[in-house]
Design a protein around this motif. Structure first.
Motif, PDB file in Angstrom:
ATOM      1  N   ALA A  67       0.817  -1.209   0.000  1.00 46.53           N
ATOM      2  CA  ALA A  67       0.000   0.000   0.000  1.00 46.53           C
ATOM      3  C   ALA A  67       0.853   1.262   0.000  1.00 46.53           C
ATOM      4  O   ALA A  67       0.408   2.322  -0.468  1.00 46.53           O
ATOM      5  N   MET A  68       2.082   1.153   0.506  1.00 44.74           N
ATOM      6  CA  MET A  68       3.001   2.296   0.504  1.00 44.74           C
ATOM      7  C   MET A  68       3.773   2.395  -0.809  1.00 44.74           C
ATOM      8  O   MET A  68       4.654   3.246  -0.958  1.00 44.74           O
ATOM      9  N   GLU A 150       7.341   8.952   2.802  1.00 37.92           N
ATOM     10  CA  GLU A 150       7.823   7.663   3.317  1.00 37.92           C
ATOM     11  C   GLU A 150       7.718   7.652   4.840  1.00 37.92           C
ATOM     12  O   GLU A 150       8.006   8.659   5.503  1.00 37.92           O
ATOM     13  N   VAL A 151       7.325   6.532   5.423  1.00 41.52           N
ATOM     14  CA  VAL A 151       7.231   6.429   6.879  1.00 41.52           C
ATOM     15  C   VAL A 151       8.619   6.201   7.458  1.00 41.52           C
ATOM     16  O   VAL A 151       9.330   5.267   7.054  1.00 41.52           O
ATOM     17  N   ILE A 152       9.021   7.068   8.364  1.00 38.82           N
ATOM     18  CA  ILE A 152      10.349   7.006   8.972  1.00 38.82           C
ATOM     19  C   ILE A 152      10.246   7.201  10.491  1.00 38.82           C
ATOM     20  O   ILE A 152       9.207   7.626  11.005  1.00 38.82           O
ATOM     21  N   PHE A 153      11.328   6.905  11.191  1.00 41.89           N
ATOM     22  CA  PHE A 153      11.510   7.296  12.593  1.00 41.89           C
ATOM     23  C   PHE A 153      12.351   8.578  12.543  1.00 41.89           C
ATOM     24  O   PHE A 153      13.530   8.529  12.205  1.00 41.89           O
ATOM     25  N   ALA A 154      11.780   9.715  12.872  1.00 42.20           N
ATOM     26  CA  ALA A 154      12.471  10.994  12.730  1.00 42.20           C
ATOM     27  C   ALA A 154      12.660  11.665  14.083  1.00 42.20           C
ATOM     28  O   ALA A 154      11.739  11.697  14.912  1.00 42.20           O
ATOM     29  N   ASP A 155      13.875  12.218  14.308  1.00 39.97           N
ATOM     30  CA  ASP A 155      14.079  12.989  15.528  1.00 39.97           C
ATOM     31  C   ASP A 155      14.013  14.481  15.211  1.00 39.97           C
ATOM     32  O   ASP A 155      13.798  14.883  14.054  1.00 39.97           O
ATOM     33  N   ARG A 163      14.148   3.682   7.886  1.00 37.90           N
ATOM     34  CA  ARG A 163      13.502   3.953   6.605  1.00 37.90           C
ATOM     35  C   ARG A 163      12.446   2.903   6.313  1.00 37.90           C
ATOM     36  O   ARG A 163      12.508   1.773   6.799  1.00 37.90           O
ATOM     37  N   ARG A 164      11.462   3.318   5.508  1.00 37.26           N
ATOM     38  CA  ARG A 164      10.387   2.421   5.083  1.00 37.26           C
ATOM     39  C   ARG A 164       9.793   1.709   6.297  1.00 37.26           C
ATOM     40  O   ARG A 164       9.569   0.510   6.288  1.00 37.26           O
TER      41      ARG A 164
END
Length: 233
Positions: A67-68, A150-155, A163-164
């Protein structure tokens, strides 16, 4: 310092179950071998029962990756990658006692588990869609720019620590020999995911406490109503 999922992640993925362990005072010396072996035994039994791709835990991530706009056979969630490597090599590489334990537990549950060095995260850490200007450091040191959306873990410093979503962590915050304070995150999307994530993290917390005497992991399950957890400060 907090960890959270952005509201858009909960809205876009209503079956999401997420939990975290906050762990202080680990080292690279611990007797985790027995627990690692136990989890790997469970993972091998999963593989003996049929292909990993048929597991509902991994099918849910495959659907989400598709879906992404990602090819599920090219970009696999971390748990599926671990199971594939275990099936191919018969074992998983030993990296650090905590990482080895998290990897083995992830493979046993077929649920992604991320372990991050909290001292290398700047400010709050949020699972959200990328703006396009964040920096991701690959394990080889190369700098990548996640695509917008894009779905990420961001600080808060604009570092992408994954990533992803659950595909691959960054080299910025991997657990190292000098790591002391850790954030462990587990996420799943399949039916019954909340109970499975909580069971996985509860077992992992017990293993961590046994391997590092004096360490007391703190478990928090996250929901759309309670999306954040305080990590420190």
């Amino acid at each position: 310092m907090r960890f959270r999922h952005a509201p858009e992640i909960w809205t876009g993925h209503p079956t999401l179950a997420a939990g975290v362990l906050v762990v202080d005072g680990v080292s690279d010396r611990a007797a985790a071998g027995d627990a690692v072996a136990r989890h790997l035994g469970t993972a091998r039994a999963l593989l003996d029962a049929g292909p990993a791709s048929a597991l509902p835990q991994l099918q849910a991530w495959r659907r989400t990756f598709a879906a992404m706009g990602l090819k599920p056979t090219q970009y696999r969630c971390a748990a599926e990658s671990l199971l594939r490597r275990l099936g191919k090599d018969g074992d998983l590489p030993r990296i650090h006692p905590l990482v080895d334990l998290c990897n083995a537990a992830s493979a046993a549950a077929a649920i992604p588990v991320a372990a991050l060095d909290r001292d290398r995260v700047k400010g709050d850490l949020e699972v959200r869609r990328a703006h396009g200007d964040e920096a991701y450091t690959a394990f080889g040191g190369e700098i990548e720019r996640p695509a917008p959306g894009e779905v990420i873990f961001a600080d808060e410093a604009g570092h992408a620590h994954a990533r992803r979503w659950t595909y691959k962590q960054s080299g910025t915050s991997i657990v190292r020999p000098e790591t002391r304070d850790v954030l462990i995150v587990s996420e799943a999307l399949h039916p019954g995911a909340a109970a499975d994530v909580e069971a996985l993290l509860t077992a992992l917390a017990d293993d961590l406490a046994a391997a590092w005497p004096g360490v007391t992991p703190r478990l928090t399950m996250l929901t759309s109503e309670r999306p954040a957890v305080e990590l420190a400060g």
